[in-house]
Write an enzyme that holds these catalytic residues in place. Sequence first.
Site, PDB file in Angstrom:
ATOM      1  N   ARG A   1      84.246  62.312  33.413  1.00 10.65           N
ATOM      2  CA  ARG A   1      84.538  61.917  34.792  1.00 10.65           C
ATOM      3  C   ARG A   1      85.744  60.985  34.848  1.00 10.65           C
ATOM      4  O   ARG A   1      86.434  60.928  35.865  1.00 10.65           O
ATOM      5  CB  ARG A   1      83.336  61.188  35.414  1.00 10.65           C
ATOM      6  CG  ARG A   1      82.162  62.086  35.706  1.00 10.65           C
ATOM      7  CD  ARG A   1      81.123  61.331  36.484  1.00 10.65           C
ATOM      8  NE  ARG A   1      81.719  60.645  37.615  1.00 10.65           N
ATOM      9  CZ  ARG A   1      81.266  59.517  38.147  1.00 10.65           C
ATOM     10  NH1 ARG A   1      80.183  58.950  37.666  1.00 10.65           N
ATOM     11  NH2 ARG A   1      81.875  58.965  39.167  1.00 10.65           N
TER      12      ARG A   1
ATOM     13  N   ARG B   1      72.308  51.595  47.801  1.00 10.46           N
ATOM     14  CA  ARG B   1      73.690  51.698  47.293  1.00 10.46           C
ATOM     15  C   ARG B   1      74.590  51.736  48.504  1.00 10.46           C
ATOM     16  O   ARG B   1      75.021  52.779  48.964  1.00 10.46           O
ATOM     17  CB  ARG B   1      73.852  52.938  46.429  1.00 10.46           C
ATOM     18  CG  ARG B   1      73.153  52.733  45.111  1.00 10.46           C
ATOM     19  CD  ARG B   1      73.494  53.785  44.127  1.00 10.46           C
ATOM     20  NE  ARG B   1      74.914  53.838  43.815  1.00 10.46           N
ATOM     21  CZ  ARG B   1      75.438  54.787  43.054  1.00 10.46           C
ATOM     22  NH1 ARG B   1      74.690  55.720  42.571  1.00 10.46           N
ATOM     23  NH2 ARG B   1      76.726  54.789  42.794  1.00 10.46           N
TER      24      ARG B   1
ATOM     25  N   ARG C   1      80.321  59.417  44.281  1.00  4.91           N
ATOM     26  CA  ARG C   1      80.123  58.510  45.397  1.00  4.91           C
ATOM     27  C   ARG C   1      81.406  58.219  46.180  1.00  4.91           C
ATOM     28  O   ARG C   1      81.374  57.965  47.377  1.00  4.91           O
ATOM     29  CB  ARG C   1      79.581  57.208  44.790  1.00  4.91           C
ATOM     30  CG  ARG C   1      78.690  56.422  45.670  1.00  4.91           C
ATOM     31  CD  ARG C   1      78.182  55.244  44.875  1.00  4.91           C
ATOM     32  NE  ARG C   1      78.771  54.004  45.349  1.00  4.91           N
ATOM     33  CZ  ARG C   1      78.470  53.434  46.481  1.00  4.91           C
ATOM     34  NH1 ARG C   1      77.611  53.980  47.289  1.00  4.91           N
ATOM     35  NH2 ARG C   1      79.035  52.303  46.838  1.00  4.91           N
TER      36      ARG C   1
ATOM     37  N   LYS D   1      92.231  56.905  37.530  1.00  3.96           N
ATOM     38  CA  LYS D   1      91.258  57.641  38.349  1.00  3.96           C
ATOM     39  C   LYS D   1      91.034  56.918  39.676  1.00  3.96           C
ATOM     40  O   LYS D   1      91.062  57.530  40.741  1.00  3.96           O
ATOM     41  CB  LYS D   1      89.932  57.743  37.593  1.00  3.96           C
ATOM     42  CG  LYS D   1      88.785  58.222  38.458  1.00  3.96           C
ATOM     43  CD  LYS D   1      87.499  58.334  37.667  1.00  3.96           C
ATOM     44  CE  LYS D   1      86.667  57.087  37.605  1.00  3.96           C
ATOM     45  NZ  LYS D   1      85.972  56.749  38.867  1.00  3.96           N
ATOM     46  N   ASN D   2      90.822  55.596  39.598  1.00  4.15           N
ATOM     47  CA  ASN D   2      90.433  54.864  40.802  1.00  4.15           C
ATOM     48  C   ASN D   2      91.585  54.671  41.792  1.00  4.15           C
ATOM     49  O   ASN D   2      91.366  54.239  42.917  1.00  4.15           O
ATOM     50  CB  ASN D   2      89.816  53.503  40.433  1.00  4.15           C
ATOM     51  CG  ASN D   2      88.419  53.679  39.870  1.00  4.15           C
ATOM     52  OD1 ASN D   2      87.879  54.780  39.846  1.00  4.15           O
ATOM     53  ND2 ASN D   2      87.836  52.581  39.406  1.00  4.15           N
TER      54      ASN D   2
ATOM     55  N   ASP E   1      84.423  47.220  35.316  1.00  5.43           N
ATOM     56  CA  ASP E   1      84.609  48.502  34.625  1.00  5.43           C
ATOM     57  C   ASP E   1      85.008  48.350  33.160  1.00  5.43           C
ATOM     58  O   ASP E   1      85.101  49.341  32.436  1.00  5.43           O
ATOM     59  CB  ASP E   1      85.682  49.343  35.343  1.00  5.43           C
ATOM     60  CG  ASP E   1      85.161  49.943  36.635  1.00  5.43           C
ATOM     61  OD1 ASP E   1      83.957  49.801  36.914  1.00  5.43           O
ATOM     62  OD2 ASP E   1      85.959  50.554  37.370  1.00  5.43           O
TER      63      ASP E   1
ATOM     64  N   CYS F   1      70.298  57.856  47.095  1.00  2.00           N
ATOM     65  CA  CYS F   1      70.606  56.474  47.456  1.00  2.00           C
ATOM     66  C   CYS F   1      70.367  56.257  48.936  1.00  2.00           C
ATOM     67  O   CYS F   1      70.977  56.914  49.761  1.00  2.00           O
ATOM     68  CB  CYS F   1      72.072  56.158  47.217  1.00  2.00           C
ATOM     69  SG  CYS F   1      72.618  56.629  45.617  1.00  2.00           S
TER      70      CYS F   1
ATOM     71  N   VAL G   1      77.014  51.437  51.813  1.00  2.87           N
ATOM     72  CA  VAL G   1      78.372  51.635  52.314  1.00  2.87           C
ATOM     73  C   VAL G   1      78.503  50.913  53.663  1.00  2.87           C
ATOM     74  O   VAL G   1      79.318  51.258  54.493  1.00  2.87           O
ATOM     75  CB  VAL G   1      78.741  53.136  52.444  1.00  2.87           C
ATOM     76  CG1 VAL G   1      78.946  53.779  51.085  1.00  2.87           C
ATOM     77  CG2 VAL G   1      77.708  53.904  53.250  1.00  2.87           C
TER      78      VAL G   1
HETATM   79  C1  UD1 Z   1      85.182  50.666  42.910  1.00  2.00           C
HETATM   80  C2  UD1 Z   1      85.495  51.487  41.685  1.00  2.00           C
HETATM   81  C3  UD1 Z   1      84.506  51.167  40.571  1.00  2.00           C
HETATM   82  C4  UD1 Z   1      84.472  49.674  40.312  1.00  2.00           C
HETATM   83  C5  UD1 Z   1      84.233  48.899  41.607  1.00  2.00           C
HETATM   84  C6  UD1 Z   1      84.317  47.389  41.429  1.00  2.00           C
HETATM   85  C7  UD1 Z   1      86.490  53.490  42.566  1.00  2.00           C
HETATM   86  C8  UD1 Z   1      86.373  54.959  42.814  1.00  2.00           C
HETATM   87  N1  UD1 Z   1      85.443  52.897  42.012  1.00  2.00           N
HETATM   88  O1  UD1 Z   1      83.876  51.078  43.350  1.00  2.00           O
HETATM   89  O2  UD1 Z   1      84.921  51.866  39.386  1.00  2.00           O
HETATM   90  O3  UD1 Z   1      83.448  49.377  39.394  1.00  2.00           O
HETATM   91  O4  UD1 Z   1      85.211  49.278  42.594  1.00  2.00           O
HETATM   92  O5  UD1 Z   1      85.554  47.031  40.913  1.00  2.00           O
HETATM   93  O6  UD1 Z   1      87.509  52.892  42.833  1.00  2.00           O
HETATM   94  N2  UD1 Z   1      79.010  46.837  48.466  1.00  2.00           N
HETATM   95  C9  UD1 Z   1      78.172  46.662  49.549  1.00  2.00           C
HETATM   96  N3  UD1 Z   1      78.429  47.346  50.707  1.00  2.00           N
HETATM   97  C10 UD1 Z   1      79.489  48.207  50.808  1.00  2.00           C
HETATM   98  C11 UD1 Z   1      80.345  48.376  49.705  1.00  2.00           C
HETATM   99  C12 UD1 Z   1      80.082  47.680  48.543  1.00  2.00           C
HETATM  100  O7  UD1 Z   1      77.209  45.896  49.479  1.00  2.00           O
HETATM  101  O8  UD1 Z   1      79.675  48.790  51.888  1.00  2.00           O
HETATM  102  C13 UD1 Z   1      78.749  46.107  47.209  1.00  2.00           C
HETATM  103  C14 UD1 Z   1      78.432  47.070  46.052  1.00  2.00           C
HETATM  104  O9  UD1 Z   1      77.068  47.423  46.037  1.00  2.00           O
HETATM  105  C15 UD1 Z   1      78.834  46.240  44.859  1.00  2.00           C
HETATM  106  C16 UD1 Z   1      80.041  45.450  45.362  1.00  2.00           C
HETATM  107  O10 UD1 Z   1      79.949  45.474  46.779  1.00  2.00           O
HETATM  108  O11 UD1 Z   1      77.820  45.343  44.507  1.00  2.00           O
HETATM  109  C17 UD1 Z   1      81.389  46.004  44.918  1.00  2.00           C
HETATM  110  O12 UD1 Z   1      81.503  47.332  45.294  1.00  2.00           O
HETATM  111  P1  UD1 Z   1      82.919  48.002  45.634  1.00  2.00           P
HETATM  112  O13 UD1 Z   1      84.024  47.060  45.345  1.00  2.00           O
HETATM  113  O14 UD1 Z   1      82.821  48.585  46.991  1.00  2.00           O
HETATM  114  O15 UD1 Z   1      82.956  49.189  44.570  1.00  2.00           O
HETATM  115  P2  UD1 Z   1      83.379  50.680  44.804  1.00  2.00           P
HETATM  116  O16 UD1 Z   1      84.515  50.759  45.757  1.00  2.00           O
HETATM  117  O17 UD1 Z   1      82.166  51.509  45.071  1.00  2.00           O
END
Ligand code: UD1
Length: 419
Positions: free
Chosen positions: A397, A121, A92, A22-23, A305, A116, A123
């Site tokens: 999902r 949360r 998301r 999926k990811n 995960d 959020c 980005v």
């Molecule tokens: C992806 C995966 C998710 C997995 C995660 C960590 C997908 C669709 N999802 O999520 O299943 O659990 O990687 O391996 O691929 N953060 C910030 N600012 C940002 C972005 C992230 O502070 O702009 C923080 C997040 O809150 C979190 C950490 O960084 O604490 C890791 O997040 P991230 O690696 O970005 O996860 P996702 O890409 O959302």
Amino acid sequence: MEILRIRGGTRLEGSVPVSGAKNAALPILFAGILSDQPSTLRNVPDLADIKTTLKVLETLGISVSREDDRVTLDAGNLSSIEAPYDLVRTMRASVLVLGPLLARAGEAKVSLPGGCAIGARPVDFHLSALEKLGAVFEIDGGYIHGRAPHGLRGAILPLPFPSVGATENALMAASLASGISEIQNAACEPEIVDLATALRSMGARISGDGTPVIRIEGVSSLGGMNHSIAPDRVEAATFLCAGLISKGKVRVTGIDSHYLGSALEVLESMGARITSGADWVEAEAGDRLIPSNIQTAPFPGFPTDMQAQFMALMTQADGNSRIEETIFENRFMHVPELARLGARIRIQGNEALVEGPVKLSGATVMATDLRASASLVIAGIAATGETVIRRIYHLDRGYEKLELKLSALGANIRRENEK
Ligand code: UD1
């Protein structure tokens, strides 16, 4: 509403095929936006999140067709630059439209994920990397609105943390930026490598993916993509944990062991006998399950995960185990539900102390998020009596035909409509 009904206590044995990840599939589908030529993807899993992604793409004017595991995209006529709230609130990862849309169309609008605030949360890493490439953002009416009126220009993109999503957005945008970019402190997950491989099939010039420094030489246009999605390591680990908790022997096929690195090390340290071949990995329960301590971390560390599934397994270990969650806050939502099945788990801050071995007995539980739901299935397989899992749309999902695959291994599990 559908439920899963599990009668625990059966031993799992046999071989189960792993679906596409999926990811990996999500960012790669969004990468289809980058080209005006048709793209073909194979090994695309049939999941709720994939359906949402295809709907987002259709909203942008991209024509989409799906036959079995093959998805064809044609982004020749991009007619919108907006990913609407109704779709984004359920997934998301929709934020991954930002990079490709800015690069291809010079403008992108994506709803902030429902409920959020950008701080809660975040980005922020995505936005600051795209800003360095020349985009400007404003938050307006619940939407992130980005513009790159003069196109994107290559830049050094240091990430404060190796965020998977931020690395993906930066990688896609930089592929069509003018000049050279370097993502520093990039995520190294296999799904990043798969995205880079798909982008290379479009003509992108990328090197260093799978390491913390990714170099991208921007090109002026990209062709269609032709790519087969990498296997789902989280699904694979879920089946291995399910097999081990049942004292069984499960082989996952269509995946090689490097995808599962640290997870296999932990399983071995817990007494499992691991064997592997070019495209399979097998775990057989040893005489006893040994407790373990894990700490989640970016790849190649232990994946967040897989944390919930390992926690279920640890309830049957011969002694106490410890899990430290370092990636996400509030990722222990499965603990109260596991407790309903008899688990004894204490949470202190971001650590969980898992007491083992405890006798699990069936109960009605509620899935709270995707991986949490998988831990309830695993626990239900070991519990005596009947476990009913509600709110299984979370599982849908991210797991394709979960109950059918587990039944084929010998689990007594079925999906029903709740009366
Ligand atoms: C992806 C995966 C998710 C997995 C995660 C960590 C997908 C669709 N999802 O999520 O299943 O659990 O990687 O391996 O691929 N953060 C910030 N600012 C940002 C972005 C992230 O502070 O702009 C923080 C997040 O809150 C979190 C950490 O960084 O604490 C890791 O997040 P991230 O690696 O970005 O996860 P996702 O890409 O959302």
